[in-house]
Motif scaffolding. Structure first.
Motif, PDB file in Angstrom:
ATOM      1  N   TRP A  89       0.701  -1.268  -0.201  1.00 27.94           N
ATOM      2  CA  TRP A  89       0.051   0.290  -0.409  1.00 27.94           C
ATOM      3  C   TRP A  89       1.097   1.454  -0.084  1.00 27.94           C
ATOM      4  O   TRP A  89       0.782   2.440   0.215  1.00 27.94           O
ATOM      5  CB  TRP A  89      -0.782  -0.447   1.042  1.00 27.94           C
ATOM      6  CG  TRP A  89      -1.596   1.019   1.663  1.00 27.94           C
ATOM      7  CD1 TRP A  89      -3.201   1.233   0.707  1.00 27.94           C
ATOM      8  CD2 TRP A  89      -1.704   1.658   1.875  1.00 27.94           C
ATOM      9  NE1 TRP A  89      -3.518   2.248   0.649  1.00 27.94           N
ATOM     10  CE2 TRP A  89      -2.763   3.850   1.756  1.00 27.94           C
ATOM     11  CE3 TRP A  89      -0.819   2.894   3.437  1.00 27.94           C
ATOM     12  CZ2 TRP A  89      -2.891   4.499   2.807  1.00 27.94           C
ATOM     13  CZ3 TRP A  89      -0.754   4.067   3.795  1.00 27.94           C
ATOM     14  CH2 TRP A  89      -1.999   4.697   3.261  1.00 27.94           C
ATOM     15  N   LYS A  90       2.321   1.272  -0.096  1.00 31.31           N
ATOM     16  CA  LYS A  90       2.695   2.128   0.542  1.00 31.31           C
ATOM     17  C   LYS A  90       2.722   3.107  -0.614  1.00 31.31           C
ATOM     18  O   LYS A  90       2.871   4.731  -0.797  1.00 31.31           O
ATOM     19  CB  LYS A  90       4.555   1.921   0.761  1.00 31.31           C
ATOM     20  CG  LYS A  90       5.112   1.866   2.070  1.00 31.31           C
ATOM     21  CD  LYS A  90       6.464   1.614   2.324  1.00 31.31           C
ATOM     22  CE  LYS A  90       6.395   2.506   3.568  1.00 31.31           C
ATOM     23  NZ  LYS A  90       7.754   2.491   4.402  1.00 31.31           N
ATOM     24  N   TRP A  91       3.149   2.631  -1.955  1.00 31.78           N
ATOM     25  CA  TRP A  91       2.296   3.818  -3.427  1.00 31.78           C
ATOM     26  C   TRP A  91       1.584   4.913  -3.006  1.00 31.78           C
ATOM     27  O   TRP A  91       1.899   5.911  -3.888  1.00 31.78           O
ATOM     28  CB  TRP A  91       2.342   2.591  -4.599  1.00 31.78           C
ATOM     29  CG  TRP A  91       1.064   1.885  -5.099  1.00 31.78           C
ATOM     30  CD1 TRP A  91       1.149   0.815  -3.447  1.00 31.78           C
ATOM     31  CD2 TRP A  91       0.245   2.443  -4.838  1.00 31.78           C
ATOM     32  NE1 TRP A  91       0.045   0.512  -3.592  1.00 31.78           N
ATOM     33  CE2 TRP A  91      -1.296   1.458  -4.826  1.00 31.78           C
ATOM     34  CE3 TRP A  91      -0.216   3.515  -5.524  1.00 31.78           C
ATOM     35  CZ2 TRP A  91      -1.955   1.735  -4.753  1.00 31.78           C
ATOM     36  CZ3 TRP A  91      -2.013   3.809  -6.178  1.00 31.78           C
ATOM     37  CH2 TRP A  91      -2.532   2.776  -5.524  1.00 31.78           C
ATOM     38  N   ILE A  92       0.557   4.350  -2.056  1.00 36.12           N
ATOM     39  CA  ILE A  92      -0.567   5.660  -2.258  1.00 36.12           C
ATOM     40  C   ILE A  92       0.238   6.702  -1.526  1.00 36.12           C
ATOM     41  O   ILE A  92       0.261   8.580  -2.172  1.00 36.12           O
ATOM     42  CB  ILE A  92      -1.255   5.080  -1.185  1.00 36.12           C
ATOM     43  CG1 ILE A  92      -2.699   4.505  -2.113  1.00 36.12           C
ATOM     44  CG2 ILE A  92      -2.569   6.657  -0.914  1.00 36.12           C
ATOM     45  CD1 ILE A  92      -4.059   3.964  -0.985  1.00 36.12           C
ATOM     46  N   GLY A  93       1.297   6.541  -1.029  1.00 34.73           N
ATOM     47  CA  GLY A  93       2.170   8.002   0.165  1.00 34.73           C
ATOM     48  C   GLY A  93       3.401   8.084  -0.890  1.00 34.73           C
ATOM     49  O   GLY A  93       3.436   9.375  -1.309  1.00 34.73           O
ATOM     50  N   GLY A 101       0.342  10.824  -3.129  1.00 35.62           N
ATOM     51  CA  GLY A 101       0.310  12.059  -2.346  1.00 35.62           C
ATOM     52  C   GLY A 101       1.094  12.742  -2.318  1.00 35.62           C
ATOM     53  O   GLY A 101       1.386  14.336  -2.531  1.00 35.62           O
ATOM     54  N   LYS A 102       2.443  12.169  -2.801  1.00 37.89           N
ATOM     55  CA  LYS A 102       3.900  13.417  -2.417  1.00 37.89           C
ATOM     56  C   LYS A 102       3.978  14.155  -4.132  1.00 37.89           C
ATOM     57  O   LYS A 102       3.881  14.890  -4.211  1.00 37.89           O
ATOM     58  CB  LYS A 102       5.050  11.970  -2.357  1.00 37.89           C
ATOM     59  CG  LYS A 102       6.583  13.293  -2.295  1.00 37.89           C
ATOM     60  CD  LYS A 102       7.416  12.121  -2.459  1.00 37.89           C
ATOM     61  CE  LYS A 102       8.049  11.341  -0.683  1.00 37.89           C
ATOM     62  NZ  LYS A 102       9.006  10.944  -0.294  1.00 37.89           N
ATOM     63  N   ASN A 103       3.353  13.224  -5.257  1.00 32.94           N
ATOM     64  CA  ASN A 103       3.754  13.748  -6.185  1.00 32.94           C
ATOM     65  C   ASN A 103       2.041  14.711  -6.407  1.00 32.94           C
ATOM     66  O   ASN A 103       2.317  15.476  -7.259  1.00 32.94           O
ATOM     67  CB  ASN A 103       3.040  12.326  -6.892  1.00 32.94           C
ATOM     68  CG  ASN A 103       5.077  11.574  -7.621  1.00 32.94           C
ATOM     69  OD1 ASN A 103       5.221  11.980  -7.685  1.00 32.94           O
ATOM     70  ND2 ASN A 103       4.313  11.046  -8.220  1.00 32.94           N
TER      71      ASN A 103
END
Length: 178
Positions: free
Chosen positions: A153-157, A160-162
């Motif tokens: 799931w870390k890719w959602i962070g 958000g950064k993008n």
């Protein structure tokens, strides 16, 4: 007849080369001044060609990219909350924020640009950037706190950064309009 057809094809190809060169130059010039150069270039090169090659048009490309990413985040957070209800509390704030981005902030920012009101667009995008920065931190910390439950799931962070970075790029471009 063949000579005139050949001349027309040559003129067409030359105009295409000049157009692509102008586009590449404007994107390079714009993105060299950006805090997030690589993201700026990739976003503008892949952005829809329906926008004019002006700071306003480039801003709209970036802002529409923000909307697409925010829409995806809303969907992903909704799916995660449905699957793992214990993350609803930390993620609900960002879920609501990104919903506002998609349904309120971005449409109002685009409307301000279309009405040639870059100052209002900057105010809206600045407010959105502050919220995106806060949500980026929430998404990352939630991903770390519930790492066992949120495998992959870390890719959602990262998304958000993008979003935050794209908003910074939009502000950098918009500043050329005031």
């Amino acid at each position: 007849m063949m000579k005139s057809l050949g001349s027309l094809v040559s003129i067409f190809l030359l105009s295409m080369i000049i157009s692509v060169s102008a586009q590449t130059y404007l994107i390079t010039e714009t993105c060299n001044a950006s805090t997030y150069n690589k993201l700026c270039v990739s976003t503008l090169e892949l952005g829809p060609q329906k926008f004019e090659l002006t700071p306003k048009g480039l801003s709209l490309v970036v802002i529409n990219s923000v909307k697409a990413k925010a829409t995806s985040i809303v969907k992903d957070i909704g799916n995660i909350i449905a699957l793992i209800p214990m993350v609803e509390e930390p993620l609900s704030q960002c879920f609501e924020f990104y919903n506002e981005v998609v349904n309120d902030y971005i449409p109002k920012g685009v409307e301000a640009l279309e009405n040639d009101d870059p100052k209002t667009a900057i105010e809206i995008i600045s407010k959105t950037a502050v919220g995106a920065y806060k949500c980026e931190k929430i998404l990352i910390s939630t991903g770390e706190k519930f790492a066992d439950l949120l495998k992959g799931w870390k890719w959602i962070g990262g998304s958000g950064k993008n979003v935050y970075r794209l908003l910074v790029i939009a502000l950098e471009i918009l500043s050329k309009l005031v």
